[in-house]
Design a protein around this motif. Structure first.
Motif, PDB file in Angstrom:
ATOM      1  N   GLN A 110       0.817  -1.223   0.000  1.00 57.75           N
ATOM      2  CA  GLN A 110       0.000   0.000   0.000  1.00 57.75           C
ATOM      3  C   GLN A 110       0.847   1.268   0.000  1.00 57.75           C
ATOM      4  N   ARG A 111       1.946   1.235   0.745  1.00 58.39           N
ATOM      5  CA  ARG A 111       2.760   2.434   0.920  1.00 58.39           C
ATOM      6  C   ARG A 111       3.833   2.571  -0.168  1.00 58.39           C
ATOM      7  N   ASP A 112       4.536   1.464  -0.488  1.00 57.66           N
ATOM      8  CA  ASP A 112       5.734   1.543  -1.325  1.00 57.66           C
ATOM      9  C   ASP A 112       5.474   1.235  -2.797  1.00 57.66           C
ATOM     10  N   VAL A 113       4.424   0.507  -3.088  1.00 58.73           N
ATOM     11  CA  VAL A 113       4.297  -0.057  -4.430  1.00 58.73           C
ATOM     12  C   VAL A 113       3.089   0.496  -5.180  1.00 58.73           C
ATOM     13  N   ARG A 114       1.930   0.409  -4.564  1.00 55.85           N
ATOM     14  CA  ARG A 114       0.678   0.726  -5.257  1.00 55.85           C
ATOM     15  C   ARG A 114       0.646   2.158  -5.799  1.00 55.85           C
ATOM     16  N   PRO A 115       1.037   3.167  -4.987  1.00 53.30           N
ATOM     17  CA  PRO A 115       0.988   4.540  -5.522  1.00 53.30           C
ATOM     18  C   PRO A 115       1.848   4.713  -6.776  1.00 53.30           C
ATOM     19  N   PHE A 116       3.009   4.087  -6.808  1.00 55.53           N
ATOM     20  CA  PHE A 116       3.906   4.246  -7.952  1.00 55.53           C
ATOM     21  C   PHE A 116       3.386   3.530  -9.199  1.00 55.53           C
ATOM     22  N   ILE A 117       2.818   2.370  -9.023  1.00 55.10           N
ATOM     23  CA  ILE A 117       2.347   1.639 -10.219  1.00 55.10           C
ATOM     24  C   ILE A 117       1.107   2.339 -10.791  1.00 55.10           C
TER      25      ILE A 117
END
Ligand code: GTQ
Ligand code: FE2
Length: 347
Positions: free
Chosen positions: A48-55
């Motif tokens: 939720q914090r490290d991956v989803r926003p960037f993708i």
């Protein structure tokens, strides 16, 4: 340890240096270590914090066609490319109306589906529609493309044996000439009908990788849930099954081993290590993983790396379901797979 050198011996060693020759007695145990010394640390990504926003940002910034594959590669800080010294881990997204064009490579690939509905991967012209939790196989050198005809974004994890195949010097790849998708040659989910129901075609299966390309989560989850009733818990693994090639019972791919695992709420495993390096994704539930000297809090779709020969331990705060992949399939073929359980004497 290396033997101390007198002057004559040092001069002798120095003269050979420019010819690329080294006396073994000067390097001691550097060449043949007593046991594996992992060259990579463990690493963790909070989805939720490290991956989803960037993708999701990538999905707005670049089209699948432009990117060829809209993929963010999750790297181990000790490596240029790769989550472990043998495997990559990446996050891929596709949006409605897009096609990620067909290609093939000597690397094998797997997908663990994270979120969304309606996208497919096509393997040699057979579409496989993906659902969260599914495990999808793209065997080495098969033509594959991805597509999505409905609105919305779909996200999944890619695991490939890229560092392993590169290290072995066996990398080949091809783009499909037709641009876009490989022609549909079979009905969707054809391989599942032929190989996934305890039935097999009459002709023998000749390829080494699994002829079945999809392992739906519903089946995986049901299998694990039914096993729970047997109360037959492994101290180090809880309930852990391997995904298998239905024609041979072997691993699904020649190089990559894949697993599904259930730990019931409150279960804490005994420490365990093996020569395989593993990438783990939480499919469901919450818990903690301790890998070497690091402890990670696990929520849905969080990802972590277990380096080779590193003690690790799991704890379930809730029923915890994990999907994972490792290089065990190749280590076993080379007679290099070993394990050690903290709850048992060393073998
Ligand atoms: O989806 O075909 O993460 O070819 C890396 C290379 C995904 C893919 C990756 C690939 C793919
Ligand atoms: Fe690919």
């Amino acid at each position: 340890m290396a033997v101390a050198q007198n002057e004559a011996q040092q001069a002798f060693t120095a003269r050979m240096l420019e010819r690329n020759i080294t006396p073994l007695w000067t390097v001691g145990k550097q060449l043949v270590k007593r046991e594996p010394e992992p060259r990579i640390p463990s690493v963790y990504w909070n989805y939720q914090r490290d991956v989803r926003p960037f993708i999701l940002e990538a999905a707005d910034l670049i089209t699948a066609a432009e990117a060829h594959r809209r993929v963010l590669v999750l790297n181990n800080p000790a490596l240029k490319h790769g989550a472990t010294h043998t495997m990559t881990c990446a996050i891929q997204a596709i949006k409605g109306g897009e096609i990620a064009p067909a290609h093939r490579h000597s690397q094998a690939a797997l997908r663990f589906i994270i979120e969304g509905e309606g996208a497919y991967t096509a393997v040699n012209g057979e579409r496989i529609y993906m659902h969260p939790g599914d495990f999808i196989v793209t065997p080495a050198w098969t033509w594959h493309d991805h597509g999505k005809e409905t609105d919305g974004v779909m996200i999944w994890l890619d695991g490939l044996d890229v560092p392993l195949v590169n290290h072995l010097g066996a990398t080949f790849s091809d783009d499909y000439d037709g641009e876009g998708a490989f022609p549909q040659s079979r009905p969707p989910h054809d391989s599942f009908s032929r190989y996934g129901s305890g039935l097999l075609p009459l002709e023998p299966v000749t390829q080494r990788a699994s002829p079945m390309f999809a392992y739906p989560y519903e089946r995986t989850r049901t299998a694990l849930e039914n096993l729970r009733k047997a109360n037959d818990w492994d101290a180090c693994h809880g309930l852990k099954l391997k995904f298998a090639n239905p024609a041979t019972g072997d691993w699904v791919m020649p190089t990559i081993a894949t697993f599904a695992q259930l730990l019931p709420k409150g279960f804490k495993t005994a420490q365990y290590r093996s020569t395989e390096a593993t990438v783990v994704m939480t499919a469901e539930g919450r818990g903690k993983a301790t890998v070497g000297d690091r402890t990670y809090t696990l929520g849905k779709n969080d990802i972590f790396v277990v380096p080779n020969w590193t003690w690790w331990q799991l704890e379930a705060d809730d029923d915890l379901v994990l999907l994972s992949y490792s290089d065990r399939a190749v280590l076993e073929k080379l007679d290099l797979w070993r394990e050690q359980r903290a709850n048992e004497p060393r073998r």
